[in-house]
Design a protein around this motif. Structure first.
Motif, PDB file in Angstrom:
ATOM      1  N   LEU A   5       0.852  -1.186   0.000  1.00 32.22           N
ATOM      2  CA  LEU A   5       0.000   0.000   0.000  1.00 32.22           C
ATOM      3  C   LEU A   5       0.889   1.237   0.000  1.00 32.22           C
ATOM      4  CD1 LEU A   5      -2.669   1.598   0.414  1.00 32.22           C
ATOM      5  CD2 LEU A   5      -2.418   1.158   2.877  1.00 32.22           C
ATOM      6  N   VAL A   6       0.757   2.057  -1.033  1.00 31.42           N
ATOM      7  CA  VAL A   6       1.513   3.305  -1.130  1.00 31.42           C
ATOM      8  C   VAL A   6       0.570   4.454  -0.766  1.00 31.42           C
ATOM      9  CG1 VAL A   6       2.871   4.825  -2.610  1.00 31.42           C
ATOM     10  CG2 VAL A   6       2.990   2.335  -2.935  1.00 31.42           C
ATOM     11  N   LYS A  50       8.313   4.637  -9.984  1.00 29.07           N
ATOM     12  CA  LYS A  50       9.412   3.737  -9.617  1.00 29.07           C
ATOM     13  C   LYS A  50       9.104   2.993  -8.321  1.00 29.07           C
ATOM     14  CE  LYS A  50      12.999   6.394 -12.004  1.00 29.07           C
ATOM     15  NZ  LYS A  50      14.201   7.273 -11.861  1.00 29.07           N
ATOM     16  N   ILE A  51       8.443   3.661  -7.388  1.00 32.97           N
ATOM     17  CA  ILE A  51       8.064   3.017  -6.131  1.00 32.97           C
ATOM     18  C   ILE A  51       7.025   1.926  -6.385  1.00 32.97           C
ATOM     19  CG2 ILE A  51       6.845   3.405  -3.943  1.00 32.97           C
ATOM     20  CD1 ILE A  51       8.233   6.145  -3.839  1.00 32.97           C
ATOM     21  N   ILE A  52       6.063   2.217  -7.254  1.00 31.81           N
ATOM     22  CA  ILE A  52       5.031   1.233  -7.564  1.00 31.81           C
ATOM     23  C   ILE A  52       5.622   0.043  -8.315  1.00 31.81           C
ATOM     24  CG2 ILE A  52       2.938   0.847  -8.955  1.00 31.81           C
ATOM     25  CD1 ILE A  52       2.124   3.726  -8.181  1.00 31.81           C
ATOM     26  N   GLU A  53       6.503   0.303  -9.259  1.00 32.93           N
ATOM     27  CA  GLU A  53       7.174  -0.787  -9.979  1.00 32.93           C
ATOM     28  C   GLU A  53       7.944  -1.683  -9.014  1.00 32.93           C
ATOM     29  OE1 GLU A  53       8.252   0.332 -14.511  1.00 32.93           O
ATOM     30  OE2 GLU A  53       9.474   1.327 -12.993  1.00 32.93           O
ATOM     31  N   LEU A  65      -3.174   4.780  -2.481  1.00 31.92           N
ATOM     32  CA  LEU A  65      -4.181   5.589  -1.798  1.00 31.92           C
ATOM     33  C   LEU A  65      -3.685   7.021  -1.720  1.00 31.92           C
ATOM     34  CD1 LEU A  65      -6.720   6.088  -0.035  1.00 31.92           C
ATOM     35  CD2 LEU A  65      -5.374   5.337   1.933  1.00 31.92           C
ATOM     36  N   GLY A  66      -4.410   7.920  -2.346  1.00 29.35           N
ATOM     37  CA  GLY A  66      -4.055   9.331  -2.308  1.00 29.35           C
ATOM     38  C   GLY A  66      -5.123  10.133  -1.599  1.00 29.35           C
ATOM     39  N   PHE A  67      -4.698  10.958  -0.649  1.00 30.18           N
ATOM     40  CA  PHE A  67      -5.619  11.803   0.100  1.00 30.18           C
ATOM     41  C   PHE A  67      -5.491  13.257  -0.341  1.00 30.18           C
ATOM     42  CE2 PHE A  67      -5.666  14.833   3.712  1.00 30.18           C
ATOM     43  CZ  PHE A  67      -7.038  14.909   3.899  1.00 30.18           C
TER      44      PHE A  67
END
Length: 244
Positions: A5-6, A50-53, A65-67
């Motif tokens: 989870l990012v 790059k973090i998701i990859e 998840l973006g707030f």
């Protein structure tokens, strides 16, 4: 292996934004806070990519998840994928949750207020988020919650004036990303999580989204869902990890 989870925070929020939420998440979820760098949006999206990859290399689903401002960044990331600016391997199972944000132009009142804040910062030393500004983003039932108010003010003070100026300006004039969701809904799992009384949202905008995009509204809060209703977000995430 745990689901990744990012977490992308909102304006002037640090990792403390997520403390209540993290305590309610399934043990099957491993979360990472994404500090919004002082870069142009295109470079922010590349760093996020790059973090998701990297998170996807273990083969588990990746949740993004973006707030608030982070929700607009998450939506812009979807735009970069659907428009071909960035490419994600087709085997990656990306699920996107957008919290307290409608990725379109900000309400005129909010834009005027942001311009005033930037003008005031340039004219005199920044003293931090006022109580009235903080309470504007909170439900009345939380207006006497000094710990919540102080946390929001503390996060703002810690990140500082240069971060504030950057975050208020680099996505201030926002693009309407409605068309992105028409394409992205067939490729990714997308949910919007929001209060039913958030002054920063455009509720009519939700009505134009394709039916494949899930919209969940809650009460007992206003804009600051991760602090006011972490249980609502946690329920959505915990349920989603068991959804194919």
């Amino acid at each position: 292996m745990k689901t990744k989870l990012v977490l992308i925070p909102g304006t002037q929020c640090d990792s403390r934004l997520w403390d209540k939420l993290r305590s309610q998440l399934s043990s099957d979820i491993e979360s990472t806070h994404f500090d919004i760098p002082k870069m142009p949006l295109s470079e922010v999206l590349l760093k996020l990519h790059k973090i998701i990859e990297s998170a996807a290399k273990e083969g588990q689903p990746v949740f993004l998840l973006g707030f608030s401002l982070g929700g607009y960044i998450a939506s812009s990331y979807l735009a970069s994928l659907t428009e071909g600016d960035l490419t994600l391997d087709s085997t990656v199972n990306l699920k996107v949750l957008i919290c307290s944000n409608t990725p379109t132009a900000l309400p005129s009142r909010e834009l005027r207020q942001r311009r005033r804040i930037i003008q005031n910062i340039d004219a005199k030393p920044y003293k931090g988020a006022s109580s009235s500004r903080v309470k504007y983003m909170l439900s009345e039932i939380h207006h006497d919650d000094e710990s919540m108010i102080q946390l929001i003010q503390s996060m703002d003070q810690k990140l500082g004036v240069e971060s504030l100026k950057h975050q208020l300006s680099f996505t201030g004039e926002r693009r309407d990303l409605k068309g992105v969701f028409m394409n992205a809904a067939s490729q990714f799992s997308i949910q919007f999580l929001a209060s039913d009384t958030d002054p920063l949202l455009n509720y009519e905008w939700f009505e134009s989204l394709p039916s494949a995009v899930d919209i969940k509204l809650c009460n007992g809060c206003k804009h600051m869902l991760p602090l006011e209703r972490p249980d609502f977000i946690a329920d959505a995430l915990n349920a989603a990890i068991f959804t194919k």
